[in-house]
Design a protein around this motif. Sequence first.
Motif, short mmCIF file in Angstrom:
data_model
loop_
_atom_site.label_atom_id
_atom_site.label_comp_id
_atom_site.label_asym_id
_atom_site.label_seq_id
_atom_site.Cartn_x
_atom_site.Cartn_y
_atom_site.Cartn_z
N ALA A 1 7.26 2.26 -3.45
CA ALA A 1 7.27 1.84 -4.85
C ALA A 1 6.72 2.89 -5.79
N GLY A 2 6.05 3.92 -5.29
CA GLY A 2 5.48 4.93 -6.17
C GLY A 2 4.45 4.34 -7.11
N THR A 3 4.56 4.70 -8.42
CA THR A 3 3.60 4.20 -9.40
C THR A 3 3.70 2.69 -9.59
N GLY A 4 4.83 2.11 -9.19
CA GLY A 4 5.00 0.67 -9.32
C GLY A 4 4.17 -0.12 -8.34
N ALA A 5 3.49 0.57 -7.40
CA ALA A 5 2.70 -0.12 -6.38
C ALA A 5 1.39 -0.68 -6.92
N ALA A 6 0.89 -0.14 -8.02
CA ALA A 6 -0.44 -0.52 -8.50
C ALA A 6 -0.60 -2.01 -8.73
N PRO A 7 0.32 -2.70 -9.43
CA PRO A 7 0.15 -4.15 -9.62
C PRO A 7 0.18 -4.91 -8.30
N ARG A 8 0.93 -4.41 -7.32
CA ARG A 8 0.99 -5.08 -6.02
C ARG A 8 -0.34 -4.94 -5.28
N ALA A 9 -0.96 -3.77 -5.40
CA ALA A 9 -2.23 -3.52 -4.72
C ALA A 9 -3.31 -4.47 -5.22
N THR A 10 -3.37 -4.68 -6.54
CA THR A 10 -4.40 -5.57 -7.09
C THR A 10 -4.10 -7.03 -6.77
N CYS A 11 -2.87 -7.31 -6.40
CA CYS A 11 -2.49 -8.68 -6.06
C CYS A 11 -3.08 -9.10 -4.71
N ALA A 12 -3.23 -8.16 -3.80
CA ALA A 12 -3.66 -8.45 -2.44
C ALA A 12 -5.09 -9.00 -2.40
N THR A 13 -5.38 -9.80 -1.37
CA THR A 13 -6.69 -10.41 -1.23
C THR A 13 -7.79 -9.36 -1.17
N GLU A 14 -7.61 -8.35 -0.36
CA GLU A 14 -8.55 -7.23 -0.25
C GLU A 14 -7.73 -5.96 -0.05
N ALA A 15 -8.39 -4.82 -0.08
CA ALA A 15 -7.69 -3.54 0.06
C ALA A 15 -6.92 -3.48 1.38
N ASN A 16 -7.49 -4.07 2.44
CA ASN A 16 -6.81 -4.00 3.73
C ASN A 16 -5.70 -5.04 3.88
N HIS A 17 -5.41 -5.75 2.80
CA HIS A 17 -4.27 -6.66 2.78
C HIS A 17 -3.09 -6.06 2.02
N PHE A 18 -3.25 -4.81 1.60
CA PHE A 18 -2.18 -4.10 0.89
C PHE A 18 -1.64 -2.99 1.78
N PHE A 19 -0.33 -2.94 1.89
CA PHE A 19 0.32 -1.94 2.75
C PHE A 19 1.37 -1.19 1.95
N GLU A 20 1.35 0.12 2.06
CA GLU A 20 2.40 0.94 1.49
C GLU A 20 3.35 1.32 2.63
N GLY A 21 4.56 0.77 2.58
CA GLY A 21 5.50 0.94 3.68
C GLY A 21 6.61 1.92 3.35
N ASP A 22 7.25 2.41 4.38
CA ASP A 22 8.46 3.20 4.28
C ASP A 22 9.33 2.78 5.45
N PRO A 23 10.55 3.29 5.58
CA PRO A 23 11.41 2.85 6.67
C PRO A 23 10.78 2.95 8.05
N ALA A 24 9.86 3.87 8.23
CA ALA A 24 9.25 4.06 9.55
C ALA A 24 8.12 3.10 9.82
N THR A 25 7.51 2.55 8.75
CA THR A 25 6.30 1.73 8.94
C THR A 25 6.42 0.31 8.44
N ILE A 26 7.55 -0.04 7.82
CA ILE A 26 7.67 -1.38 7.24
C ILE A 26 7.53 -2.47 8.30
N GLY A 27 8.06 -2.22 9.49
CA GLY A 27 7.95 -3.21 10.55
C GLY A 27 6.52 -3.49 10.93
N SER A 28 5.71 -2.44 11.11
CA SER A 28 4.32 -2.63 11.47
C SER A 28 3.53 -3.26 10.33
N ALA A 29 3.94 -3.00 9.07
CA ALA A 29 3.26 -3.62 7.93
C ALA A 29 3.45 -5.14 7.98
N PHE A 30 4.68 -5.57 8.28
CA PHE A 30 4.90 -7.02 8.42
C PHE A 30 4.13 -7.56 9.61
#
Length: 395
Positions: free
Chosen positions: A366-395
């Motif tokens: 998401a690039g700069t668009g990720a910021a609102p999503r990060a603040t949405c998460a319960t804690e910092a470790n509940h926010f994941f920045e995914g890409d095609p290689a890591t999206i599966g493990s994020a879920f």
Amino acid sequence: YVNADSAAEEKISNVEVSLVLDVSGSMDGSRINTLRPAARNFVDTILQNSEAGKASISIVPFSTQVNVGAKVMSQYNAARLHDMNSCIEFASSDYASTQLLRTQALVHNGHFDYSNGSYNTSALSSPVPKEFNCMNVNSSTESTIKSTSAKNEILPLSGDAAALKAKIDTMVIDNYTSAEIGAKWGVAFLDPDTRDVTNGLVATGAVSSTFETRPLDYDPQETIKVLVLMSDGANTNEYRLKPAFRSGLSNVWWKSATDVAVYFDRSSTSNDYYYPSTNTWKSTKPSGSTNLTWPDVFKKYTAKAVAYNFVYMPSQSLPTKYTSTSNAYNAVIETITTSAKNTRLSAVCSAAKAKGIVVFSISFQAGTGAAPRATCATEANHFFEGDPATIGSAF
């Protein structure tokens, strides 16, 4: 199971998950092709590690809007304005709460093309409306619009792995991004006050009777409630029809695309019908014409065509003149800006966290668009920045 400490495990009896998935246009191609298997695996992980009937998952696809489906919409206090979709508009204050009560008056989002066309007379005949706010299917054929829109309807409170994965596989990519609307519906299907909606959906067969008592009460010792929000970009504008253009009879008299007139009760003259195709005023409407409802007007004309031909041009001969075509457009269409939408997303996430809902946020390139999503998460470790290689493990 949830680790309680190093020596013991605490068992949570019930699991409720709202899986809120971005299906906006930027998700097309490799992103959606990577998301689908990751989301399917997530469904299997939840259901296979829960007792039968103890875990429910709601899938909420979102783009510019959320098509809740006719069965869900019928459970709420929203007067249906048309039969093309079941998208609902929320007020800013609605995002401050997890509740969405059946008694609350809601507005059905209009079916209109907010983007195509231009500000001129030729817009009366081309293009025909096809880039619609609730569901952009790039088609003006009603059957295609309805069948395609149905693929992105909410699937509420299900424990059926096959149905959940079929929903994930058939979601259609389209339009812009409104994560706050997706999150609002996701949270609503975790809030206990939605239980009477569930009962109504059970009666229609849309939800299994296994889940008739859901959403369960907020009780972290008995039930874990989880919101998973996945998006690949920043929120973008949302569009709505202004109240005067939503419903009821219009002032448009239509015989054909270009043989059309707009009525205004002008003083000191009987020439009250404006003909945009010729830029003239006449005393009679087109012979054999029909007085269209506003929903029918927007089935035939884009918002820009309406703003120019039915609002801006006739206003030049009226006491109140629009000084520009954009001002006329803004008289027809309300725009909810990105900034306002981010504020609403923050509010609904805060409301969810205050109720003990665990919020996971996955930002997919998401690039700069990720910021609102990060603040949405319960804690910092509940926010994941995914890409095609890591999206599966994020879920």
